[in-house]
Scaffold this active site. Structure first.
Site, PDB file in Angstrom:
ATOM      1  N   TYR A 154       0.850  -1.235   0.100  1.00 30.09           N
ATOM      2  CA  TYR A 154       0.100   0.037   0.116  1.00 30.09           C
ATOM      3  C   TYR A 154       0.793   1.344  -0.024  1.00 30.09           C
ATOM      4  CZ  TYR A 154      -3.364   3.370   2.219  1.00 30.09           C
ATOM      5  OH  TYR A 154      -4.165   4.352   2.647  1.00 30.09           O
ATOM      6  N   LYS A 158       1.103   4.435  -2.742  1.00 24.73           N
ATOM      7  CA  LYS A 158       0.866   5.662  -2.180  1.00 24.73           C
ATOM      8  C   LYS A 158       1.853   6.517  -2.555  1.00 24.73           C
ATOM      9  CE  LYS A 158      -3.392   5.336  -0.507  1.00 24.73           C
ATOM     10  NZ  LYS A 158      -4.429   6.131  -1.353  1.00 24.73           N
TER      11      LYS A 158
HETATM   12  N1  LIG Z   1      -8.769   5.849   6.823  1.00 24.33           N
HETATM   13  C1  LIG Z   1      -7.610   5.955   6.770  1.00 24.33           C
HETATM   14  O1  LIG Z   1      -7.145   6.076   8.101  1.00 24.33           O
HETATM   15  C2  LIG Z   1      -6.784   6.608   5.850  1.00 24.33           C
HETATM   16  C3  LIG Z   1      -5.697   7.433   5.976  1.00 24.33           C
HETATM   17  C4  LIG Z   1      -4.939   7.555   5.147  1.00 24.33           C
HETATM   18  C5  LIG Z   1      -5.205   7.606   3.809  1.00 24.33           C
HETATM   19  N2  LIG Z   1      -6.611   6.898   3.481  1.00 24.33           N
HETATM   20  C6  LIG Z   1      -6.861   6.947   2.183  1.00 24.33           C
HETATM   21  O2  LIG Z   1      -8.178   7.636   2.031  1.00 24.33           O
HETATM   22  C7  LIG Z   1      -8.946   7.094   0.933  1.00 24.33           C
HETATM   23  C8  LIG Z   1     -10.292   6.639   1.335  1.00 24.33           C
HETATM   24  O3  LIG Z   1     -10.127   5.748   2.650  1.00 24.33           O
HETATM   25  P1  LIG Z   1     -11.042   5.346   3.598  1.00 24.33           P
HETATM   26  O4  LIG Z   1     -10.708   4.766   4.786  1.00 24.33           O
HETATM   27  O5  LIG Z   1     -12.292   5.888   3.397  1.00 24.33           O
HETATM   28  O6  LIG Z   1     -11.474   3.674   2.768  1.00 24.33           O
HETATM   29  P2  LIG Z   1     -12.811   3.017   2.487  1.00 24.33           P
HETATM   30  O7  LIG Z   1     -12.654   1.390   2.203  1.00 24.33           O
HETATM   31  O8  LIG Z   1     -13.851   3.098   3.554  1.00 24.33           O
HETATM   32  O9  LIG Z   1     -13.463   3.234   1.011  1.00 24.33           O
HETATM   33  C9  LIG Z   1     -12.726   3.220  -0.224  1.00 24.33           C
HETATM   34  C10 LIG Z   1     -13.959   2.891  -1.318  1.00 24.33           C
HETATM   35  O10 LIG Z   1     -13.405   2.671  -2.385  1.00 24.33           O
HETATM   36  C11 LIG Z   1     -14.019   1.712  -2.984  1.00 24.33           C
HETATM   37  N3  LIG Z   1     -13.103   1.068  -3.861  1.00 24.33           N
HETATM   38  C12 LIG Z   1     -12.116   0.075  -3.643  1.00 24.33           C
HETATM   39  N4  LIG Z   1     -11.677  -0.615  -4.732  1.00 24.33           N
HETATM   40  C13 LIG Z   1     -12.036   0.096  -5.587  1.00 24.33           C
HETATM   41  C14 LIG Z   1     -12.081  -0.386  -7.003  1.00 24.33           C
HETATM   42  N5  LIG Z   1     -11.160  -1.153  -7.476  1.00 24.33           N
HETATM   43  N6  LIG Z   1     -12.824   0.508  -7.852  1.00 24.33           N
HETATM   44  C15 LIG Z   1     -13.828   1.423  -7.486  1.00 24.33           C
HETATM   45  N7  LIG Z   1     -13.869   1.629  -5.982  1.00 24.33           N
HETATM   46  C16 LIG Z   1     -13.189   0.787  -5.049  1.00 24.33           C
HETATM   47  C17 LIG Z   1     -14.761   0.958  -1.945  1.00 24.33           C
HETATM   48  O11 LIG Z   1     -15.800   0.323  -2.290  1.00 24.33           O
HETATM   49  C18 LIG Z   1     -15.020   2.157  -0.857  1.00 24.33           C
HETATM   50  O12 LIG Z   1     -16.171   2.642  -1.081  1.00 24.33           O
HETATM   51  C19 LIG Z   1      -7.994   5.858   0.280  1.00 24.33           C
HETATM   52  O13 LIG Z   1      -7.366   6.429  -0.669  1.00 24.33           O
HETATM   53  C20 LIG Z   1      -7.293   5.618   1.530  1.00 24.33           C
HETATM   54  O14 LIG Z   1      -5.832   5.235   1.114  1.00 24.33           O
HETATM   55  C21 LIG Z   1      -7.367   6.570   4.377  1.00 24.33           C
END
Ligand SMILES: NC(=O)c1ccc[n+]([C@@H]2O[C@H](COP(=O)([O-])OP(=O)(O)OC[C@H]3O[C@@H](n4cnc5c(N)ncnc54)[C@H](O)[C@@H]3O)[C@@H](O)[C@H]2O)c1
Length: 267
Positions: A154, A158
């Site tokens: 991951y 990123k």
């Molecule tokens: N939650 C955290 O702590 C955190 C921290 C740093 C970065 N992020 C980044 O923030 C963003 C959102 O994270 P989140 O926690 O809301 O994640 P989440 O898993 O809750 O949501 C991700 C969404 O992406 C969709 N998805 C996954 N694979 C897919 C694909 N192949 N095609 C289309 N849609 C797809 C999923 O169905 C989901 O609705 C991501 O880029 C994640 O890497 C999150």
């Protein structure tokens, strides 16, 4: 006039978590919302909730790892809402733990969704931005792309996204297309990783707070506010940047320093 009343935004992964918060904020600030998500039920739910608030929104179920699905979904959103002005690459996937345990299939999937999927979106949307005289792209990266915080596949994806952000900014600046990244630290969402961690320790978010100089982990809307800024004309001269939205996590080593610096501020 609202901040985003001229914005037609496409947000990936807005069925859940941060993506949903981004869609809600942009919509409440005047934007029309195109949404792409693999999870058809969740994406449709987000769109129905936005429409119930009077926000123009259109959902297409698609997998961003499949460039033909991406091209078709983008075309459908343009037909429904008009030419996209802002692309937010938020969809992501992670499950792998560390280098010793990761399988080849896990490595491939994390690079495919998190890096190649985002590239597919950029490839499909850039010509639309170009044709309308410019626009903005915001890539949601992570502090994992900047430093070691576990999840090597991951993190590599990123980190790749940060470099891709610079490539797009450099090559398409002349077309008035801006491309920036946001790197969140821990954000309170119910994604698969946090769900597993919370099952093991219901106090996980509270325990993590000590690592954040601002004393808390982020709410999804903390990230959405930064997206709204970078996607607006207020950021007209910002491109190729990575904005950590991490409560100060990557600013330094405050927990370590507190252990030996006597002059460190106390409550
Ligand atoms: N939650 C955290 O702590 C955190 C921290 C740093 C970065 N992020 C980044 O923030 C963003 C959102 O994270 P989140 O926690 O809301 O994640 P989440 O898993 O809750 O949501 C991700 C969404 O992406 C969709 N998805 C996954 N694979 C897919 C694909 N192949 N095609 C289309 N849609 C797809 C999923 O169905 C989901 O609705 C991501 O880029 C994640 O890497 C999150």
């Amino acid at each position: 006039m609202m901040k985003h009343s001229a914005t037609i935004a496409l947000v990936t992964g807005a069925g859940h978590g941060i993506g949903r918060a981004i869609a809600e904020r942009l919509g409440r600030e005047g934007a029309a919302l195109g949404i792409i998500d693999l999870d058809a039920a969740a994406g449709a739910r987000t769109v129905a909730d936005l429409q119930a608030e009077g926000i123009r929104a259109h959902f297409v179920a698609a997998d961003i790892t499949q460039y033909d699905q991406v091209d078709a979904a983008v075309a459908e959103i343009v037909r429904a809402l008009g030419p996209i002005t802002l692309l937010v690459n938020n969809a992501a996937f992670t499950e792998a733990g560390n280098l010793a345990t990761i399988t080849l299939a896990q490595w491939d999937k994390e690079i495919e969704v998190n890096l190649s999927g985002t590239y597919h979106m950029i490839r499909a949307v850039v010509p639309i931005l170009q044709a309308r005289g410019g626009g903005a792209i915001v890539n949601i990266s992570s502090v994992n792309g900047m430093r070691y915080f576990g999840n090597p596949s991951y993190s590599a994806a990123k980190a790749g996204l940060l470099n891709l952000t610079q490539s797009v900014a450099s090559e398409y600046g002349k077309f008035n297309i801006r491309c920036n990244a946001i790197s969140p630290g821990s954000v309170k969402t119910d994604n698969i990783t946090w769900t597993i961690r919370q099952q093991k320790d219901p106090d996980i978010f509270k325990k993590l707070s000590k690592w954040y100089p601002l004393g808390r982990v982020a709410e999804p809307d903390d990230i959405a506010k930064a997206v709204s800024f970078l996607g607006s004309d207020d950021a007209a001269y910002i491109t190729g940047a990575n904005l950590p939205v991490d409560g100060g996590l990557t600013a330094g080593m405050s927990v370590m320093i507190d252990e030996f610096v006597l002059e460190s501020p106390k409550e």
